[in-house]
Design an enzyme around this catalytic site. Structure first.
Site, PDB file in Angstrom:
ATOM      1  N   ASP A 203       5.937   5.190  -0.257  1.00  0.00           N
ATOM      2  CA  ASP A 203       4.497   5.710  -0.317  1.00  0.00           C
ATOM      3  C   ASP A 203       4.264   6.418  -1.719  1.00  0.00           C
ATOM      4  O   ASP A 203       4.917   6.235  -2.740  1.00  0.00           O
ATOM      5  CB  ASP A 203       4.244   6.387   0.974  1.00  0.00           C
ATOM      6  CG  ASP A 203       3.396   5.884   1.740  1.00  0.00           C
ATOM      7  OD1 ASP A 203       2.328   6.553   1.034  1.00  0.00           O
ATOM      8  OD2 ASP A 203       2.954   5.663   2.728  1.00  0.00           O
ATOM      9  N   HIS A 273      -1.157   2.655  -1.872  1.00  0.00           N
ATOM     10  CA  HIS A 273       0.555   4.223  -1.295  1.00  0.00           C
ATOM     11  C   HIS A 273       1.228   3.367  -2.876  1.00  0.00           C
ATOM     12  O   HIS A 273       2.291   4.007  -1.719  1.00  0.00           O
ATOM     13  CB  HIS A 273       0.774   4.025  -0.249  1.00  0.00           C
ATOM     14  CG  HIS A 273      -0.209   4.798   1.061  1.00  0.00           C
ATOM     15  ND1 HIS A 273      -0.963   5.941   1.019  1.00  0.00           N
ATOM     16  CD2 HIS A 273      -1.074   3.861   1.787  1.00  0.00           C
ATOM     17  CE1 HIS A 273      -1.462   6.293   2.441  1.00  0.00           C
ATOM     18  NE2 HIS A 273      -1.710   5.293   3.056  1.00  0.00           N
ATOM     19  N   GLU A 337      -5.223   2.126   4.250  1.00  0.00           N
ATOM     20  CA  GLU A 337      -5.586   3.293   3.215  1.00  0.00           C
ATOM     21  C   GLU A 337      -5.742   3.164   1.632  1.00  0.00           C
ATOM     22  O   GLU A 337      -5.084   3.373   0.710  1.00  0.00           O
ATOM     23  CB  GLU A 337      -4.837   4.566   3.981  1.00  0.00           C
ATOM     24  CG  GLU A 337      -5.171   5.264   5.366  1.00  0.00           C
ATOM     25  CD  GLU A 337      -4.200   5.712   5.811  1.00  0.00           C
ATOM     26  OE1 GLU A 337      -4.603   6.845   6.058  1.00  0.00           O
ATOM     27  OE2 GLU A 337      -3.462   6.668   4.343  1.00  0.00           O
TER      28      GLU A 337
END
Length: 781
Positions: A203, A273, A337
């Site tokens: 991440d 990410h 995201e």
């Protein structure tokens, strides 16, 4: 080890934490079998007991049985043996039945024989797990306890899981956890028959997997040099945080998990990410940096540049090493995201969009289709290597890849949409399956969590298959998992606390058919699981065993009724003066009527549970002339934030910074319009309104408070007004009390109208939208 001897003594005596009496035959199994016939009598393990594995079962099942016998002998001090032939002695026989599903088993226990029928090794593991749960909890430890009752109750069990995918997600990117702790999590997953660990390895905040072709991923990407402090977004510590697993360590973990019947699915989150990777190889970004491993949680604008062919070379080379380590059918590629801001301005990404002929349309922008292209391309690569992809529900945007499985986290909507398109889905919604959320509304006495409230009861009652799906569509729901993100979880003790005992509730969602679930039975059986956790040395939350309170305004008696409860029939003792309750205090027998005849009151309560120490319930009340008088509402609160309704406004309880803890009423589309009848006329000159302000959650102060009053049956007259300017620049979040003062009057009824923010100001990211209003108390003085 310090708690183990005490709990082993409990196991020896056969005392359940959740029962006042000793019962000869108890079946404290979690998850509970789908078909079980309870029988009288017990099978006693002794030195004459042997284990027979039918030759057709094969070497792996023989190894599983031998490992069970070895550990049983170490703990019990007995000498059961694995024999090549079935004898007439007391025996545990394992036989092959190819008609059974791969994870199904039949377990027949009588006084002198146990028979297990399975078709595959994992089913044998689950059958023996059932046997272990019926034995004393000491079987899960490492210390010899020879004088325990090494017997199990007789029963016929015909069992199989509801879902084939029974998972737990563990994030080690935000905070790194050593292999020993991951093994502890795998061990307790095996207790409750989960079969999949979804391991989030990369991440923005850290890269945790060794990739030999790209050594900088761990040399640079595994270390962040600062971490934000609690939820202070622009305030950091100065302590580096890092760690990664070598490929040899990961292969060891794959083998360890497989021996427990658990598959590990790795996640390499892309194309968003990826700050840790970009810090190591900045040429993979649209701006080419410089980048740093993020010390802040949340979403970063910088993502992989998918306009560059070299980015796909990087992705494929990484995935080649990943699939060489992990034999799982699935590889999780994230897909969540991923902001498109950099792609919108990146010449390479825009060239790729033109090359592919991607266009904006009513379903999304060209950049959304660019991410879909990326997902399809990665899927095609993995399919060529015999693997399938799983992605978070954002991979629906721009069109699903051919064989993709959707992991639905933003509610169940993504999963529903996926199966309607003919794709498989796994349900992992934030509510109630995010285990980084709080597990009680009493958040002030909890370790820091990301927010929300997912108590064990909500977890238990979750059904992963929505009623809206057809029978054929329902078959595409592979299963469900809980997700544990670790932004605010830095220690093994905290990690275990957030998982347990909610993992036990999750296991019945995953394994037990809906018609066979029973929350009261689950609670009764939970005591055995707690004893197992103790023997395993695990930390766990005790909320379900503590005293819980519900506080409702009784408009007929003009008081607040406090209803206390706890699991089981254990005695509760309480005080109302703030003193610490003991067994000499008042014993709770019926709802407590708290009359607001003073300015304040503190209720404290304890439950007596033998050797288990739980926290004291502490509930302070702050009273005013409106306390205990039930308000009536002209407009209903938002359905999601209604909780106990109007009683919240006059129960004397102030909420904390968690807007979903049940202490707040939430309004968005209409003002809060409440009328309170205080009975006899009283002199009043002030109305105070307790509110919450949390700009990041679109929760704003009120814009106007208007107070009306009347005496007796007279018409309401406006007596006061407070205008509250909309904030021009964001100030601090917090709890705020607004006071509308006016000349003293005699009144028996008051009406309070509290206006919401109809348009969020331009400085906010949600400018122009309606804001939330959260109110917890209306105080009249």
């Amino acid at each position: 080890m310090k708690n183990i001897k005490r709990h082993l003594a409990i196991a020896v005596l056969g005392i359940s934490l959740l029962s006042c009496s000793v019962e000869k035959n108890r079946y404290e199994l979690i998850p509970y079998p789908n078909n079980m016939e309870q029988l009288p009598g017990r099978f006693v393990f002794d030195d004459n007991t042997n284990i027979f594995v039918a030759p057709e079962c094969g070497n792996e099942m023989t190894d599983i049985a031998s490992a069970f016998a070895t550990h049983f002998n170490e703990i019990s001090g007995k000498s059961i043996t694995v024999t090549p032939t079935e004898s007439g002695k007391k025996s545990l026989s394992i036989k092959l039945d190819k008609s059974l599903a791969p994870e199904a088993y039949r377990l027949n226990i009588n006084n002198d024989k146990i028979e297990i029928f399975v078709s595959a090794p994992n089913a044998l593991r689950f059958a023996l797990q059932t046997v272990k749960q019926l034995l004393p909890a000491a079987i899960y430890g490492n210390e010899k306890v020879a004088n325990a009752d090494w017997s199990i109750p007789c029963a016929n069990i015909d069992d199989a899981p509801r879902f084939g995918y029974r998972g737990l997600h563990l994030d080690v990117a935000r905070h790194f956890f050593p292999l020993d702790e991951v093994k502890r999590i795998l061990n307790v997953m095996a207790v409750h028959k989960l079969n999949t660990l979804h391991w989030h390895l990369t991440d923005d905040q850290g890269w945790r997997i060794e990739i030999k072709k790209y050594p900088k991923l761990t040399e640079i990407g595994s270390i962040r040099h600062k971490t934000m402090i609690r939820k202070e977004w622009d305030n950091y510590d100065t302590t580096p945080h890092g760690g990664f697993y070598t490929q040899d360590e990961l292969r060891e973990m794959v083998k360890y998990a497989a021996e427990l019947g658990i598959t590990i699915i790795p996640e390499i989150d892309l194309p968003g990410h990826m700050m840790a990777a970009l810090a190591a190889y900045p040429e993979l970004g649209c701006t080419e940096g410089p980048y740093e491993v993020s010390g802040q949680w949340g979403i970063r604008d910088d993502v992989l540049c998918v306009g560059k062919e070299n980015t796909f070379n990087f992705i494929e080379n990484v995935l080649l090493e990943v699939i060489d380590i992990f034999p799982s059918k699935y590889i999780h590629i994230g897909g969540d995201e991923c902001p498109k801001i950099r792609w919108e301005k990146c010449p390479a990404c825009q060239a790729r969009i033109r090359q592919l002929g991607l266009k904006d349309d009513e379903h999304g922008k060209a950049e959304h289709y660019l991410q879909s292209y990326t997902t399809h391309r990665v899927e095609e690569f993995l399919n060529k290597h015999g693997r399938n992809i799983i992605g978070w529900d954002e991979i629906l945007e721009g069109g699903l890849a051919t064989n993709a499985t959707v992991m639905s986290w933003r509610g169940t909507t993504g999963g529903i949409e996926a199966v309607k398109q003919g794709h498989q889905a796994i349900m992992t919604p934030t509510g109630p399956l995010y285990f980084d959320y709080y597990q009680t509304s009493d958040t002030q006495n909890e370790p820091l969590a990301i927010g929300g409230n997912n108590p064990i009861e909500l977890v238990y009652n979750f059904n992963p298959v929505p009623d809206t799906l057809s029978q054929e569509q329902s078959k595409l729901i592979l299963g469900t998992q809980a997700n544990l993100w670790t932004e605010y979880i830095a220690t093994p003790e905290h990690l275990e606390y957030m998982i347990l005992p909610r993992l036990a509730a999750l296991s019945e969602v995953q394994w037990t058919q809906v018609k066979n679930k029973n929350y009261d039975r689950f609670l009764d059986n939970l005591g055995k699981s707690i004893a197992i956790y103790d023997v395993m040395g695990l930390n766990y939350a005790k909320h379900v065993f503590e005293v819980k309170g519900e506080y409702l305004v009784n408009g007929e008696k003009d008081c607040i009724e406090a209803t206390l409860r706890t699991q089981g029939n254990h005695p509760i003792y309480y005080t109302l003066d703030g003193s610490e309750p003991t067994e000499s205090s008042m014993r709770y027998t019926s709802p407590i009527e708290i009359v607001p005849d003073k300015d304040s009151c503190i209720l404290k309560a304890i439950v007596v549970r033998g050797n288990m120490k739980t926290r004291t319930l502490v509930r302070p009340f702050q009273f005013s002339k409106s306390s205990g008088h039930l308000a009536t509402l002209k407009n209903a609160p938002n359905e999601k934030y209604t909780y106990n309704g109007a009683t919240i406004l006059t129960d004397g309880i102030r909420g904390d910074f968690n807007y979903s803890n049940g202490c707040w009423l939430g309004f968005k589309d209409t003002p809060l319009d409440a009328t309170i009848d205080m009975g006899e006329p009283q002199q009043i000159s002030s109305v105070k309104v307790g509110t919450l302000v949390q700009y990041s959650e679109y929760i704003f102060p009120p814009t106007k408070i208007t107070v009306y009053a009347a005496e007796g049956n007279n018409e309401m007259q406006e007596v006061g007004k407070l205008d509250i300017p909309i904030t021009k620049v964001q100030d601090k979040d917090g709890l705020r009390e607004y006071s509308c003062d006016f000349s003293p009057i005699q009144a028996s009824k008051i009406r309070i109208v509290i206006e919401t923010t109809s348009q969020i100001p331009a400085w906010h990211g949600a400018k122009g939208e309606k804001a939330w209003l959260f109110v917890d108390e209306i105080s009249v003085d």
